[in-house]
Design an enzyme around this catalytic site. Sequence first.
Site, short mmCIF file in Angstrom:
data_model
loop_
_atom_site.label_atom_id
_atom_site.label_comp_id
_atom_site.label_asym_id
_atom_site.label_seq_id
_atom_site.Cartn_x
_atom_site.Cartn_y
_atom_site.Cartn_z
N GLU A 119 25.12 -21.42 -13.57
CA GLU A 119 23.63 -20.05 -13.62
C GLU A 119 24.36 -19.64 -13.13
OE1 GLU A 119 21.11 -22.81 -11.72
OE2 GLU A 119 20.92 -23.49 -13.74
N PRO A 120 25.41 -18.71 -13.42
CA PRO A 120 25.70 -17.30 -11.96
C PRO A 120 24.71 -16.20 -12.51
CG PRO A 120 27.25 -17.68 -13.93
CD PRO A 120 26.34 -18.82 -14.00
N TYR B 294 17.96 -10.45 4.94
CA TYR B 294 19.24 -11.14 5.34
C TYR B 294 19.96 -10.55 6.62
CZ TYR B 294 17.46 -12.96 0.22
OH TYR B 294 16.62 -12.92 -1.33
N CYS C 118 6.90 2.84 6.38
CA CYS C 118 6.77 2.51 7.82
C CYS C 118 6.77 1.17 8.70
CB CYS C 118 5.26 2.67 8.05
SG CYS C 118 4.60 4.75 7.33
N GLU C 119 7.98 1.06 8.28
CA GLU C 119 8.43 -0.89 9.01
C GLU C 119 9.49 -0.51 9.84
OE1 GLU C 119 6.89 -3.74 9.21
OE2 GLU C 119 6.23 -3.61 6.84
N ARG D 129 17.95 -6.21 0.39
CA ARG D 129 18.71 -6.97 1.17
C ARG D 129 19.21 -6.91 2.15
NH1 ARG D 129 23.00 -7.70 -1.12
NH2 ARG D 129 22.86 -9.98 -0.45
N TYR E 179 19.52 -8.36 -7.19
CA TYR E 179 18.40 -9.71 -6.11
C TYR E 179 18.94 -7.74 -5.71
CZ TYR E 179 19.84 -13.31 -6.84
OH TYR E 179 20.18 -14.67 -7.33
C1 PLP Z 1 19.21 -18.33 -7.72
C2 PLP Z 1 19.64 -19.05 -7.92
C3 PLP Z 1 21.11 -19.14 -8.75
C4 PLP Z 1 21.98 -18.01 -9.00
O1 PLP Z 1 22.55 -17.18 -7.76
P1 PLP Z 1 23.38 -17.05 -7.83
O2 PLP Z 1 24.07 -16.82 -6.03
O3 PLP Z 1 23.23 -15.39 -7.60
O4 PLP Z 1 24.34 -17.37 -8.50
C5 PLP Z 1 21.61 -20.19 -9.80
N1 PLP Z 1 20.55 -21.25 -9.96
C6 PLP Z 1 19.17 -21.28 -9.27
C7 PLP Z 1 18.45 -22.64 -9.20
C8 PLP Z 1 18.65 -20.59 -8.09
O5 PLP Z 1 17.89 -20.89 -7.82
#
Ligand code: PLP
Length: 415
Positions: free
Chosen positions: A274-275, A317, A345-346, A313, A374
């Site tokens: 899941e990249p 972070y 305004c922060e 971001r 993101y």
């Molecule tokens: C956010 C997320 C991802 C992707 O993460 P990356 O760091 O962007 O690769 C994959 N799986 C799940 C469940 C997520 O919440």
Amino acid sequence: MHFFAYKGKNFSAEGVKVEDIVKKTGTPVYIYSKKTLRTHYGAFTKAFDEVDHIVCFSVKANSNISVLRTFAEEGSGFDIVSAGELYRALKAGANPKKIVFSGVGKRSDELEFALKKKILMFNVESPEELTALNSVAKRLKTKANFAIRVNPDVDPKTHPYISTGLKKNKFGIPAEDAVREYVLAKQNLKCLAPVGIDCHIGSQITKIDPFIDALEKIKGLVHKLRSEGLEIKYLDMGGGLGITYDKEAPPHPSKYGEAVLKSTSGLDLTLIFEPGRVMVGNAGILVTKVLYVKKNDDKTFVIVDAGMNDLARPSLYGSYHAIKPVKVSPSAGEEITADVVGPICESGDFIAKDRIMPAVKSGALLAVMSAGAYGFSMSSNYNSRPRVAEVMADGKGYKVIRKRETFEDIIRGEK
Ligand SMILES: *Cc1c(COP(=O)(O)O)cnc(C)c1O
């Protein structure tokens, strides 16, 4: 890698001058490179060439339909975390048989929508969600394929907000409880089919070890589940591979692939990935215009027209984004140390702090690098700012893939 570079004095997106795009769209604007997206997908899937696998792009990293369609055309599946993301993915031409649904808080209407669309599997994150999924499947007179998202309790050594595989995080079911939950589901929840096992330990991970540590734990569980008579076919490794924002040196997908293949050899499983960030992060930039340069005592502020609502971001972070001038000026070489800040305004509204950068003047354009993941997907209307336009560069041309919002857009639905 990416296809943003200077052509002479002009910063360009593939074969198009960024300045030319901005003349049409105004600022701020996100610009993506289609060739970069394709190259990243290609490199990732190639790393797993020798085994059955499905790359499911994580929609939350960048959910623009044109971005999703680019991946779908390459054969990508999708990892979704809401019904809205499923809606988008389907609009983009996704194959539901390559969609996995993650997230700790899926509502029953979301489970129903995804079941009706016959997605590949649900990554379930709690015993109560198993029961909820079973009820919805029963009502629809169908069966739901599921994997349990296991929390392997490994430290991905990343920012605490994007670490998800530690016991103290809200995600997944603890490894020591997972087998029991699978067995209970098999006995009691007749409308569920256990088909896989899943983990996702965090994001912006720059070392291979945490992935392999998690994988070793999951492998142990696969063997236990099989000995309990459960047919586990899919092993979902989640996402999380990091990218270079500054000086990080994350492993190339091919190295990650080698390590994963070595650890999973002989398991007879289809691997799912899941990249998100690694596919889109460096494939996008945010272009912003310098409004004012202000000196307070010994501090210099470069005030730009993009704020934390457009790119959250740095504020969220403390993350680093490189900043490049879109046009190399005749006075190139002169440097300043400045905070690059937005109009919100922060005091937390900044893009860079104490940054050594080329001296810039009002009207200059800046490219905020590595903003494809993101970036827009986390943007908001805070301070009643219309969300910005998005553009896809493709060779010598480009397309606006999301129009800049209007004032009417931002009050839509209000009374
Ligand atoms: C956010 C997320 C991802 C992707 O993460 P990356 O760091 O962007 O690769 C994959 N799986 C799940 C469940 C997520 O919440």
